[in-house]
Each structure stands twice: as C-alpha cells, then as structure tokens.
Scaffold this active site. Sequence first.
Site, short mmCIF file in Angstrom:
data_model
loop_
_atom_site.label_atom_id
_atom_site.label_comp_id
_atom_site.label_asym_id
_atom_site.label_seq_id
_atom_site.Cartn_x
_atom_site.Cartn_y
_atom_site.Cartn_z
N GLY A 111 0.86 -1.41 0.02
CA GLY A 111 0.16 -0.24 -0.07
C GLY A 111 0.93 1.28 0.00
N LEU B 29 1.55 3.54 -2.10
CA LEU B 29 1.20 4.88 -2.85
C LEU B 29 -0.03 5.52 -1.93
CD1 LEU B 29 1.07 3.64 -6.56
CD2 LEU B 29 3.12 4.53 -5.32
N GLY B 30 -0.34 4.85 -0.82
CA GLY B 30 -1.22 5.59 -0.25
C GLY B 30 -1.15 6.90 0.85
N GLN B 31 -1.70 7.34 1.76
CA GLN B 31 -1.56 8.48 2.34
C GLN B 31 -0.40 8.41 3.14
OE1 GLN B 31 -4.27 9.73 5.52
NE2 GLN B 31 -3.67 11.83 5.42
N ASP C 139 2.42 -1.47 -4.62
CA ASP C 139 0.87 -1.36 -4.47
C ASP C 139 0.01 -1.92 -5.73
OD1 ASP C 139 -1.58 0.37 -4.32
OD2 ASP C 139 -0.54 1.50 -2.97
N ARG D 32 -1.42 -0.52 -8.06
CA ARG D 32 -1.33 0.20 -9.42
C ARG D 32 0.10 0.77 -9.25
NH1 ARG D 32 -2.28 5.48 -7.06
NH2 ARG D 32 -2.95 5.02 -4.76
N TYR E 1 -14.84 -1.61 9.31
CA TYR E 1 -13.42 -1.11 9.53
C TYR E 1 -12.99 -1.51 10.84
CZ TYR E 1 -9.16 1.92 9.44
OH TYR E 1 -8.15 2.47 9.30
N LYS F 208 -10.04 -4.19 12.18
CA LYS F 208 -8.82 -3.57 13.05
C LYS F 208 -8.63 -4.41 14.21
CE LYS F 208 -6.86 -0.66 10.44
NZ LYS F 208 -5.59 -1.15 9.50
P1 NAD Z 1 -4.85 4.93 2.08
O1 NAD Z 1 -6.09 4.56 1.48
O2 NAD Z 1 -4.48 6.29 1.54
O3 NAD Z 1 -3.64 3.58 1.06
C1 NAD Z 1 -3.91 2.60 1.11
C2 NAD Z 1 -3.26 1.91 -0.23
O4 NAD Z 1 -3.44 0.47 -0.28
C3 NAD Z 1 -3.68 2.59 -1.63
O5 NAD Z 1 -2.67 2.89 -2.25
C4 NAD Z 1 -4.37 1.48 -2.32
O6 NAD Z 1 -4.03 1.57 -3.76
C5 NAD Z 1 -3.58 0.25 -1.47
N1 NAD Z 1 -4.31 -1.10 -1.69
C6 NAD Z 1 -5.61 -1.09 -1.70
N2 NAD Z 1 -6.12 -2.45 -1.70
C7 NAD Z 1 -4.91 -2.91 -2.20
C8 NAD Z 1 -4.64 -4.42 -2.52
N3 NAD Z 1 -5.60 -5.26 -2.77
N4 NAD Z 1 -3.36 -4.91 -2.75
C9 NAD Z 1 -2.35 -3.86 -2.58
N5 NAD Z 1 -2.60 -2.60 -2.18
C10 NAD Z 1 -3.87 -2.19 -2.23
O7 NAD Z 1 -4.53 4.37 3.20
P2 NAD Z 1 -3.50 5.14 4.40
O8 NAD Z 1 -4.24 6.47 5.05
O9 NAD Z 1 -1.99 4.98 3.74
O10 NAD Z 1 -3.56 3.90 5.44
C11 NAD Z 1 -2.66 3.06 5.62
C12 NAD Z 1 -2.84 1.98 6.91
O11 NAD Z 1 -3.08 2.86 7.84
C13 NAD Z 1 -4.21 1.24 6.64
O12 NAD Z 1 -4.03 0.14 7.37
C14 NAD Z 1 -5.01 2.09 7.70
O13 NAD Z 1 -6.14 1.39 8.10
C15 NAD Z 1 -4.10 2.73 8.55
N6 NAD Z 1 -4.50 3.95 9.45
C16 NAD Z 1 -4.61 5.03 8.64
C17 NAD Z 1 -5.13 6.40 9.07
C18 NAD Z 1 -5.23 7.54 8.49
O14 NAD Z 1 -5.67 8.52 8.97
N7 NAD Z 1 -4.51 7.45 7.25
C19 NAD Z 1 -5.77 6.27 10.38
C20 NAD Z 1 -5.60 4.81 11.27
C21 NAD Z 1 -5.00 3.79 10.63
#
Ligand code: NAD
Length: 312
Positions: A8, A10-12, A34, A36, A138, A142
Amino acid sequence: MKKILVTGALGQIGSELTGMLRRIYGEDKVIATDLREPEGDFGPFEVVDVTNGEQLYDVAKKHKVDSVMHLAALLSAKAEAFPKMAWDINMGGLLNALETAKELDLKFFTPSSIGAFGPSTPRDQTPQDTLQRPTTMYGVNKVSGELLCDYYHSRFGVDTRGVRFPGLISYVAPPGGGTTDYAVEIYYEAIRKGAYESYISKGTYMDMMYMPDALNAIVKLMEANPNKLVHRNAFNIAAISAAPEDFAKAIKKHMPDFKMSYSVDPIRQSIADSWPNSISADAAAAEWGFEAKYDIDRMTTDMLSKVRKKIN
Ligand code: NAD
C-alpha cells in the site's frame, strides 16, 4: 531493519513512509508495492495485490527483504460502503502478509486505528487495554487484525509490532476515504476558498496526528528493544484531540476571515460518534519512548504554509 517491503506504498501513509525509510536505510533498501503502478519515478517498485498471497510472498523472497510494513487496506468510510470487499482486503491481505513474514522470518509492522474502539469503550483518555466492541466493518477488521498479529507473535514467534493511529493529517498525499479526512480538506479549502463546510458536526472530538509524528513513531517502534515491549501490537499513540471548531479556531489565527459551516454526513458522523474523544498513549511512552512534537497550532502553521505552496 536492513531491507523493507512496504505494501500500500502509494497511499497517504505509504507515499511518505517510503521516502523516509529510503532516507534512513538507503534508496534500494525499500521495495515499495501497491495495486497500481506509480506515476513518475518512485524508486524500486513492484505491483502487488495483497489479496494474492503467492504474489506477495514471491516479491518478498525475490528481494530478500528482512521486514514488511503492511499498509494496504480499505479505510473506514470506504469499508462501510463496501463491507465485504473491506473484509477481503483488510483481513485476507493481513493474513497473507503475516504468512509471508512467518515463512521468511520477517519483522512485521501494521497499523491499527482508533476505529478499533466502539461505543462501549471509555471515551476519554481511552486506556491501552480496554473494551473493544466496534460497530463498523473497519473496526471489526482492525480488532481482528490486532488479535491476529498477537497470535502470530505468540504462536509462531513472528516479530509483529503496531500502533493504533489516530486520524492522520498531511499535505503530501490525499487521504484515502477515512472519517477524519475533513481535517486535511479544511486546510485546502481554507487556502482555496477561505471557507469550509464540515461533514462532521461541531463538538465531535476525535484524535488526530500530524504525519511527521506518525512516521517517527513507526521507525521508533520498529527499532525499539523487544525486551522492553510488554505489548507488541496496537499501541495507542496520540497527539491532538480536536473537534472541527478547534481546526477553525487554529486556522483563524492565520486567516481571521476564515468561515466554517456544517452539513453533516450521517454515515461518517455515526462512525465518528462510535470512536473515542481522546486516547491515552501512556503504554507507548513507557515501553518505547513515544512522544509527539506537533500540537494543533504548530501543525496548522506548517499545513497552511505547505498547502499554500502546493496550490500556488
Ligand atoms: P490509503 O487508502 O491512503 O492507502 C492504502 C493503499 O493501499 C492505496 O495506495 C491502495 O491502492 C492500496 N491497496 C488497496 N487495496 C490493495 C490491495 N488489494 N493490494 C495492494 N494494495 C492495495 O490508506 P493510508 O491512510 O495510507 O492507511 C494505511 C494504513 O494505515 C491502513 O491500514 C489504515 O487502516 C491505517 N490507518 C490510517 C489512518 C489515516 O488517517 N490515514 C488512521 C489509522 C489507521
């Protein structure tokens, strides 16, 4: 940690964590993955769908990594819209990542969330070990994930570690469909329009954290002496407990004409109502020295200047 695979990426969180890990451990020591392909040059990268356990295992083996940071997930608001898909990605992906860690003897990090708590959890200064009966898909994912990580440690000796993140605020990558996304959007709208319409109601307190504190926490926990860890997974960490009007107040210190209004989204509001107002990070502080540097004012000063530069 010497060589790390990030799912993951490329995510936040992942897009910033990957950069930070590369600065610390070396550009070629971090394999970003990721669903994509990234846009532009992102350094060492492989497409991995975490629901495909074989693909994940093969990429980890090919690159001879010694650690995995498993971030791929569907976040709270999206998980409520697509609960079955959320289970498949959040639980299936986690199980595959843990199996890979077990088979290849990898250190393991994955984040839980304040979403792992529910309406019967004590709402203020929520303790590390407490009631967890979440009412969202969710949250169910978790809590199950926290237990699964504990199980892989106690049963198979996998070095699993993790934190419960609050809502994370950053100007780099957009948030991925969580309940606290408003706390990022508000800064963009403040700069663009001088006003923001919040989908979370006034008086709804939730925990938030600025991304630099979150990234430092990950590295500090992963480098912590395991003998000092009483807990391993799902450490509460906290920095800012705030409601929408607190963000408005902090922004008004820089932009006195900023206007805040409310149009509540019932789904995201009901998720927010089931989460704590503030959580206690005492166990993380005692066991591995967690501390946050950014309060809401310091974060707001930085966010406004970075978002202004990004937009203009
Ligand atoms: P995000 O949604 O920004 O990024 C998630 C990434 O996972 C995306 O780039 C997506 O393309 C990728 N993804 C989705 N399905 C996939 C798959 N089947 N295979 C591979 N990649 C896949 O999420 P984030 O904010 O970066 O969160 C990352 C982790 O942190 C998660 O476990 C989330 O629950 C946890 N988290 C985030 C926050 C927050 O505020 N951002 C808060 C608490 C916990």
